[in-house]
Design a protein around this motif. Structure first.
Motif, PDB file in Angstrom:
ATOM      1  N   MET A 103       0.833  -1.202   0.000  1.00  0.00           N
ATOM      2  CA  MET A 103       0.000   0.000   0.000  1.00  0.00           C
ATOM      3  C   MET A 103       0.870   1.256   0.000  1.00  0.00           C
ATOM      4  N   ALA A 104       1.848   1.279   0.905  1.00  0.00           N
ATOM      5  CA  ALA A 104       2.697   2.461   1.015  1.00  0.00           C
ATOM      6  C   ALA A 104       3.444   2.702  -0.300  1.00  0.00           C
ATOM      7  N   ALA A 105       3.973   1.641  -0.866  1.00  0.00           N
ATOM      8  CA  ALA A 105       4.725   1.783  -2.116  1.00  0.00           C
ATOM      9  C   ALA A 105       3.806   2.198  -3.265  1.00  0.00           C
ATOM     10  N   ALA A 106       2.610   1.652  -3.297  1.00  0.00           N
ATOM     11  CA  ALA A 106       1.661   2.036  -4.343  1.00  0.00           C
ATOM     12  C   ALA A 106       1.272   3.503  -4.195  1.00  0.00           C
ATOM     13  N   MET A 107       1.102   3.947  -2.950  1.00  0.00           N
ATOM     14  CA  MET A 107       0.767   5.364  -2.744  1.00  0.00           C
ATOM     15  C   MET A 107       1.902   6.250  -3.253  1.00  0.00           C
ATOM     16  N   ASN A 108       3.131   5.868  -2.957  1.00  0.00           N
ATOM     17  CA  ASN A 108       4.253   6.638  -3.505  1.00  0.00           C
ATOM     18  C   ASN A 108       4.152   6.693  -5.027  1.00  0.00           C
ATOM     19  N   GLY A 109       3.839   5.570  -5.632  1.00  0.00           N
ATOM     20  CA  GLY A 109       3.713   5.528  -7.085  1.00  0.00           C
ATOM     21  C   GLY A 109       2.638   6.477  -7.589  1.00  0.00           C
ATOM     22  N   MET A 110       1.534   6.549  -6.864  1.00  0.00           N
ATOM     23  CA  MET A 110       0.436   7.439  -7.293  1.00  0.00           C
ATOM     24  C   MET A 110       0.848   8.906  -7.243  1.00  0.00           C
ATOM     25  N   VAL A 111       1.505   9.315  -6.145  1.00  0.00           N
ATOM     26  CA  VAL A 111       1.949  10.712  -6.091  1.00  0.00           C
ATOM     27  C   VAL A 111       2.930  10.978  -7.212  1.00  0.00           C
TER      28      VAL A 111
END
Lengths: 669, 669
Positions: B413-421
């Motif tokens: 989740m955390a890594a995916a959120m970084n990807g989204m930003v």
């Protein structure tokens, strides 16, 4: 099912109703999982599990790991029903209350029969790989008459979605751990809803892809469960995953819903579930015939254990002693002398060596005298310097091997190491880059919480690693680890302190150790041999003021101790009397008497701390401990690092002897 | 291959030789991976990748993610060859040197064309799921004329052994991310040796088990590579994994060995490799015809981008503004007024609310005015209070949905959120229990290092969660997060501070935020409405001495601010003038002028800090900032927590108003 297997049904109903009653009494907890897996657990304990409630520490018992730890009432009910002394009915009534052994999640050390602390999902299944590896290693060493048991695990969807489970599955598959059997509680329910809201993975195919033996069954059919366990035990060349289709909260109004995952406390629904089970008894009431059936399963183990005692007695005295010593986590008598000899030689040689290389040299003399050590690395063997000549690589073809290639799996490695210590007979250590404690944190915290002396060899411990850059350069990690309760963080300054740190780590019984080691060469600072383990004090005076009155105290750890020594030389040449305090382990220093601490850090002189990490935490030693805010300074990092050769980084970030000396001059005004 | 595809061969050789030359110049780095994947990268950039070196921030470009970040020379070579302005030849010559854009591992923000920081293995592939999710969400919102691109990833064995990769694979499979294409660099080599020393996983089967489209090719055959990419793009209903059989360090003496993974610097072997490539040029020399072919691939994008500009211009003005505002990470003008209105209402209502519930209420007013927010939780939606009524759940059938069920995958989740930003156009926030920051650490550190404003909603932030016990109770986590550079850690005390924290988190452009929120209800302490965002100061005077001279300052955060207020009431009743300072964000307070800090924390009075976490770090505020060692105290945790109802835990651990008052009395002597 109820009518087809009436006795089994009532035994399983005992688990289900104890769960409902305990959760209702606590008004919190997780009802659905124990209710869903009651059938599997009943058959396992009835027909297969090798255990003796009277001897919960019997080394050759099967291990039962509840990876889905929120279903703690499952294991509490099982331990109570089969007659574990500590698992009293009162404990079940006190579920989740202050001081009870029956904590919200199973806590290792609180209740006999709980083999590991679970709750953080995925940890149990990852521990279990360590349990199974320990069993393989010890079986190879002591023979199957002494060690020959299984590790059984219950894991849920949550465990299997956590990344650490993949690391565990991959490692177990490659190592062909034939005595590892995982039950997947395939109930298709998570907290947010049905599993397919977040995952469509075919778990059977996933395990098979990593070399597992996979079976699929109805998790409520006792015959199918038994048959699957028989088949799993027969398959000795691969770990087995038994995919059990189950209904969460079976028999309750919340069956097959995510509501069923949590605390089912509604009194009417509870009563209705009991009626559906044909269970006509009050809260916490178990009919005598059901209880006696369960106790009979518990009694079954006594004979097996007596047989084992006899077989164990046939081992040679020295083997028995070694076995008992390792299981007691006692260090061999020779260790102390070996470390002293190493220190003497290192002090005499006076070589500049990276502490990661010193660590390898220390291990070269320790591993031959401690058969219980098992080394490894997360695919950085040559960088972590964790492998010594005598260990042998552990593979399916070489079960005596004591070195494990964990693969690029820091979290899985840490969790497996915890499993090995918990199994007993093994002292594991494993390495990765210090920055990747980030990946292993979940399991490292559990080492501390469970009080197991896992050893983490964390090399490349600062910007001193150079070109790999900020993603690989720890700056906050020392602070993070020091912030963690019950964790000894060692940052040795040279070969001598490395040897001392290893001695402390390998004699510890209740505290994990982290060894933060340098990539770069470090000059020897302990040039004068002392037999005493100075690091055991946590901090000590390495060199005192000579040029006159003591005006400054420089505190440093690891690679910055030699920077402090250089700064001291500059200052002394200017007539500023300067003490250098090496602080390899804050935690041990904090445990010292005020008197000792005062001797090392007296009030008065200015204080400068030097560490190639951030300041966070250092105020304890700068301002506290007789220190003064106005007379303290810090030389270290203030942000993330950068990619460049290490010497340039130390210059650019101002972590130098001259910068330290200048800070002292400024503070002296 | 060389003879069958001579032009392709020379283009790929340009990557290989630049890699060899740069690593030789730096005398460090990783040669083998870029040399092994040069063919795949060449075909991708030649025939498929939609990019314009003149417009590296073009929102509709394809994203190229080098998850195997150690192979950084691959991306640096590609960016140079195709004509990115910042990727000069000099930068390649300065590879891994101080101040160069060409860091050891690709660092986001250093060099245009690097979409994300990689190096910690597995992060890139996990980021890429966020990139692809962002693309789906924005395509649904703005239409495929404006957003319609692919995310290409190169991942190695290391990425795929890391657990986080499974979380990424599982999430991408379930979300059916058809625009995500992963190349697996299947070279069978890791640092320790061949992959089978640690893993026997059939990666194709593993991806397929999670719903991926899988292709297997010879990773050196340009026709096969092209055909596979064509097939991957044609499959829009599933993500594709292209399993590329490759030779690490192709053409070098170290080919197919783990030595080939690292820095190949031997001059003779370097020359021999160049000869094998038929490459008769000096260091860093690229023949003009090869360079111009590469530049032509770069130029190809200009037309596509011009077309895109025209299509974008057809969007309504308001859509364009919203799009540009979101990509610029500008908050909507309405945000400030909305927060003020919420605060006013909260102060007037004066309700006792858990801050996690306050957070949900704030999100209920924010989400409707910020179309760029995307919420989610790692399977704790109801507990983290992250879902608001208007978001809609994101699924393959509802691409407009702005709420993501990440599954039990904190790290993913955390890594995916970084990807989204990083993708742009999205401000993600996601929740889990604060204790499981342990699982997400690897990606949370990268938010800070990359300077992206990911928001972490971490509920159940202390022993206040009660019965779930010490595995779920953070005690060291506030310290760990505060120790991390460039991370704002908010621990709001009530609904008003929660609203202020959200305003700050959602206007931040370069710093991730953590919101540490309570499970338990907290009384409102900000009873008097102030339009000013008091939390922006980091710490402020909540209530001052009234009973006379100010003799004590109580500093507290979150759930302990109300404890401090109660203690103040006790002390004031005894005539002891007492100030309460709420410190919702240390980092912001540290950034204030000395003058402001002094106004809040003047020297003189005794100081007691109250926080249901460990003391580590507090000495900064107790001893420092005009404080005095002898006149300071701490009320909080000293070890791990326990399982019991929360009120009992606060009593047992002595975190109470009376204990605080008593500490003040003792310090006053």
């Amino acid at each position: 099912l109820r009518t087809a297997h009436p006795e089994h049904w009532m035994r399983a109903a005992a688990i289900r109703t104890l769960t409902l009653d305990a959760v209702a009494a606590a008004n919190s907890g997780h009802s659905g999982m124990p209710m869903g897996m009651a059938d599997v657990a009943t058959v396992l304990f009835e027909k297969h599990l090798k255990f003796d409630p009277k001897a919960p520490h019997w080394p050759d018992r099967d291990r039962f790991i509840l990876s889905a730890g929120h279903g703690s009432m499952l294991i509490y009910a099982l331990l109570h029903l089969t007659g574990y002394e500590q698992a009293t009915l009162q404990q079940l009534k006190d579920f989740r209350q202050w001081g009870a052994r029956t904590a919200g999640h199973p806590e290792y050390g609180h209740l006999e029969g709980v083999e590991t602390t679970t709750g953080p999902l995925g940890q149990g299944i990852a521990n279990s790989v360590g349990f199974a590896l320990a069993e393989e290693i010890l079986r190879a060493r002591y023979g199957k008459n002494v060690i020959n048991h299984h590790t059984y695990v219950i894991a849920g969807d949550g465990c299997l979605m956590e990344g650490v489970s993949q690391e565990a599955i991959g490692l177990a598959g490659m190592q062909k751990l034939g005595h590892l059997i995982v039950f997947f509680d395939n109930n298709n329910i998570t907290i947010d809803g049905t599993v397919d809201m977040a995952d469509i993975t075919d778990q059977s195919a996933r395990f098979a892809a990593s070399g597992w033996h996979v079976l699929e069954i109805d998790g409520h059919d006792p015959k199918a469960i038994d048959k699957a366990i028989v088949a799993a035990k027969a398959e000795t060349g691969r770990p087995t995953m038994i995919n059990c289709k189950t209904h969460i909260a079976l028999g309750h109004a919340a069956q097959d819903t995510s509501k069923g995952h949590g605390a089912l406390t509604n009194a009417d629904q509870l009563q209705a579930a009991k009626e559906a089970y044909g269970w006509d008894y009050g809260p916490f009431e178990i009919p005598a015939d059901v209880k006696s059936q369960w106790e009979a399963f518990g009694d079954r183990g006594a004979a097996a254990r007596a047989d084992w005692d006899a077989r164990f007695a046939k081992l040679s005295k020295s083997k028995q002693d070694e076995f008992n010593r390792a299981f007691a986590l006692d260090a061999p008598k020779k260790l102390s002398a070996t470390i002293k000899a190493f220190k003497k030689q290192a002090s005499e040689a006076g070589k500049k060596v990276a502490t990661r290389a010193s660590s390898e040299s220390v291990l070269e003399v320790i591993n031959p005298i401690m058969a219980e050590t098992v080394g490894g690395s997360a695919d950085l063997t040559g960088s972590n310097n964790t492998k010594t000549a005598d260990l042998g690589v552990h593979t399916p073809d070489n079960r005596e091997g004591r070195y494990i290639h964990y693969g690029i799996r820091e979290h899985g490695m840490a969790a497996a190491m915890n499993g090995m210590v918990l199994h007993g007979g093994i002292r594991p250590y494993g390495g990765t880059f210090m920055c990747f404690t980030d990946y292993a944190r979940g399991a490292m915290r559990l080492s501390a919480l469970m009080k197991v002396p896992t050893v983490y060899v964390m090399t490349h411990d600062s910007i001193g690693l150079g070109e790999d850059g900020p993603t690989h350069q720890p700056v906050e990690h020392l602070a993070m680890l020091r912030a963690t309760p019950n964790t000894n963080v060692f940052r040795p300054a040279d070969s001598v302190e490395v040897a001392e740190a290893w001695e402390l780590a390998l004699t510890e019984k209740e505290t994990p150790s982290v060894l933060a080691l340098s990539r770069q060469g470090l000059p020897l600072v302990r040039t004068e041999h002392k037999t005493k383990n100075m690091s055991a004090q946590g901090a000590y005076v390495l060199a005192d003021a000579e040029a006159g009155k003591r005006q400054a105290i420089l505190m440093a750890t690891g690679s910055e101790v030699s920077v402090a020594m250089e700064a001291r030389a500059i200052l002394e040449a200017e007539g500023i009397g300067t003490r250098v305090v090496s602080m390899p382990c804050w935690e041990l220093f904090e445990q010292q008497d005020e008197k000792i601490r005062k001797r090392v850090l007296p009030g008065g002189p200015v204080r400068v701390a030097i560490e190639a990490g951030i300041r966070f935490g250092w105020d304890r030693w700068l301002f506290g401990e007789r220190g003064k805010r106005e007379k303290s300074g810090f030389v270290g990092m203030h942000d993330f690092g950068a990619s460049a050769p290490a010497p340039e980084l130390f210059e650019q970030f101002g972590i130098t002897a001259e910068a330290t000396a200048q800070k002292v001059r400024e503070l002296l005004g």
